[in-house]
Structures are given as C-alpha cells and as structure tokens.
Design an enzyme around this catalytic site. Structure first.
Site, PDB file in Angstrom:
ATOM      1  N   ASP A 206      -9.301  -6.375  -4.355  1.00 21.35           N
ATOM      2  CA  ASP A 206      -8.936  -5.251  -3.500  1.00 21.35           C
ATOM      3  C   ASP A 206      -9.889  -3.981  -3.699  1.00 21.35           C
ATOM      4  OD1 ASP A 206      -7.726  -3.086  -2.346  1.00 21.35           O
ATOM      5  OD2 ASP A 206      -5.652  -3.659  -3.037  1.00 21.35           O
TER       6      ASP A 206
ATOM      7  N   HIS B 138      -7.107  -6.207  -0.147  1.00 18.05           N
ATOM      8  CA  HIS B 138      -5.857  -5.298   0.089  1.00 18.05           C
ATOM      9  C   HIS B 138      -4.925  -6.121   1.008  1.00 18.05           C
ATOM     10  CE1 HIS B 138      -4.269  -1.499  -0.335  1.00 18.05           C
ATOM     11  NE2 HIS B 138      -4.108  -1.392   0.864  1.00 18.05           N
TER      12      HIS B 138
ATOM     13  N   SER C 272       0.769  -1.286  -0.087  1.00 17.34           N
ATOM     14  CA  SER C 272       0.096  -0.042  -0.013  1.00 17.34           C
ATOM     15  C   SER C 272       0.953   1.191  -0.176  1.00 17.34           C
ATOM     16  CB  SER C 272      -1.055  -0.187   1.288  1.00 17.34           C
ATOM     17  OG  SER C 272      -2.028   0.848   1.085  1.00 17.34           O
TER      18      SER C 272
END
Length: 285
Positions: free
Chosen positions: A238, A266, A133
């Site tokens: 995601d 995610h 991320s």
C-alpha cells in the site's frame, strides 16, 4: 525537498493503480442493483442495494469515492442469499450532491452518523460495516459510537492518526492536474474538473487538520470502544497507508484480527477481489 519530490512522484505513479480500477468497476457491475436516494440528516444520500440475505452489510467508500466506483466486485459477487448489501455515497461525494463536500474537523463523525442513520432509515435493525480508506475511519468511529447497532467490522487502508510521513503522501496527491489523464479523466466526468480539483485540495487540508491535534489524533481515542468482531486487512504494498497504521489499530481494537496481503496495494479489494470477497464472507458468517 528533492527527497519529497521523488516521494511525491512515486506516490503519483502508484496512485494510478489505486484510482483507475475504481472507475472501471462502475461500468462493469451496474446491472441488477437498485439505486435510490433517501433523506437522512437533512441531505439526500444516494445508495445502491442488492441481495436479500438477513445479514445487512454497508460498504463505505474512500476519499472522492462512491458506492459504484469503489465496490463493483463486492456489489456483484458477495453472496446475495446470505447478505443484503448496501453501498452508499457520503454527502458531497458521488451522487450525494448537493451538498458540496466539506471537511469540518468532525467530518468523519458526521459521516459515521449519516451512515448509521441511513441504514436505520432503510429499516435495518443492525449492520456490519466494510470500510475502505476514509470509509475505514468512518467505520471505526461508527463501531465505537454505535456499538449496539454494529455486528461486525472489516476495514482496510485506514489510519487512526496522521504523521509526518502521511503529510508527505497527502501533499503528493493534492494537485489533480499532476495526475495522469487516464486517472483523472473519469473522475472529472463524474464530478467536473473544478469540483474534483477543489475537493481534492480541500480533502488534503481537511485530513491535515488532525496533524495539529495531540498525537495527530483522528480516532485513536475511540479504538478501545470498538467491541464488535473486527477484521483488519492490509496490503503490504500500500503506497498511501503505511503498515504501522494497521498494526496500531490491531493493537488497540481488542480481539481484532489482522490479515496481511503481501501483494496488496491500497485497492486490494478490487485488484484481488475474489480473495478479498472470500475472506470477508468467511469472517462475516
């Protein structure tokens, strides 16, 4: 507005499956791991270290993340004969407080420099990066700006620019009081209620700075400068980072490999930790 509200509600429900396992991981995998702090660039950065392999690997967490909350299965199960594994808390996150976290327009570049300088302070001559991320964005920038120091790069859940769709997603997670208690509570224990709420709001404002730049640019201009072998992993379910971001990075990082996980969200490295760890180890060797 109704569509936005529906989207925000969906994102919040899916967010539970992203955040909750992060915090559970910390309790499950905390035993034979060294924890310490070291001064880097004027701040004291917290890190965890395990393994004794010649190949140094740095784990870079996501928004509001820390090494112990974001990478329990990696700290426990990556091959410790092959790798020396370091998981860090960027300044203002986890146990790298003070300082409080802030988000100037160059915060990703600052994190990239901190990450590289941390590993140099720990006397590693080179390093591979695993970035999730926000940590994936930081890792891309580090690989582009410090190419002689980075061996290999693995990223997932990262984006190189901000779109209108991303803005809607970010607004959907802005108010932590709307998160479920079981999602919010462990982070409140880590940070305190006020710090958590304010830092999340500040993060949304910080990431949306890039939307005002040409093409929403975060690091898209740096992607052609990434020269090391690069693996991009993307979970096709995601809810926070749409597939087109992974495709864009894959297209603009020459020679990169894109691996799709059909059921991945995610937090794919936590939910499918065994599959993820094997994929990463095979790539790094």
């Amino acid at each position: 507005m109704a569509a936005l509200a529906t989207l925000s509600s969906l994102r919040l429900r899916l967010l539970v499956s992203w955040l909750k396992p992060r915090v559970v991981a910390a309790a499950a995998y905390g035993t034979s791991i060294k924890s310490a702090k070291v001064e880097v660039n004027g701040v004291h950065l917290h890190y965890q270290q395990t393994g004794e392999g010649k190949h140094a690997v740095l784990l870079l967490p996501g928004m509001l993340g820390s090494g112990e909350s974001d990478f329990g299965p990696q700290l426990k199960n990556l091959n410790k004969q092959l790798f020396t594994i370091v998981a860090w808390d960027p300044r203002g996150y986890g146990h790298s407080i003070p300082p409080n976290r802030d988000f100037p327009v160059d915060f990703f570049e600052r994190d990239a420099k901190d990450a590289v300088d941390l590993m140099k302070t720990l006397k590693f001559k080179s390093v591979s990066l695993l970035g999730w991320s926000d940590g994936g964005i930081t890792a891309l920038i580090a690989a582009a700006k410090y190419p002689s120091y980075i061996n290999k790069l693995v990223i997932w859940g990262a984006n190189a620019y901000v779109t209108d769709e991303d803005e809607m997603i970010y607004h959907g997670i802005r108010d932590v009081s709307k998160w479920s208690e079981r999602t919010r509570k462990p982070l409140e224990v880590l940070y305190g209620r006020e710090y958590l709420a304010k830092t999340c709001e500040n993060w949304v404002d910080g990431i949306l700075q890039f939307k005002d730049l040409p093409d929403g640019n975060i690091c898209r201009h740096l992607l052609p400068l990434v020269k090391c072998p690069t693996l991009i992993i993307h979970g096709e379910k995601d809810p926070l980072v749409p597939r087109f971001h992974a495709d864009f990075i894959h297209k603009h990082v020459k020679g990169s490999r894109l691996h799709l996980m059909p059921e991945g969200k995610h937090n794919l490295h936590l939910r499918f930790a065994d599959e993820f760890n094997k994929l990463v180890q095979d790539f790094l060797q």
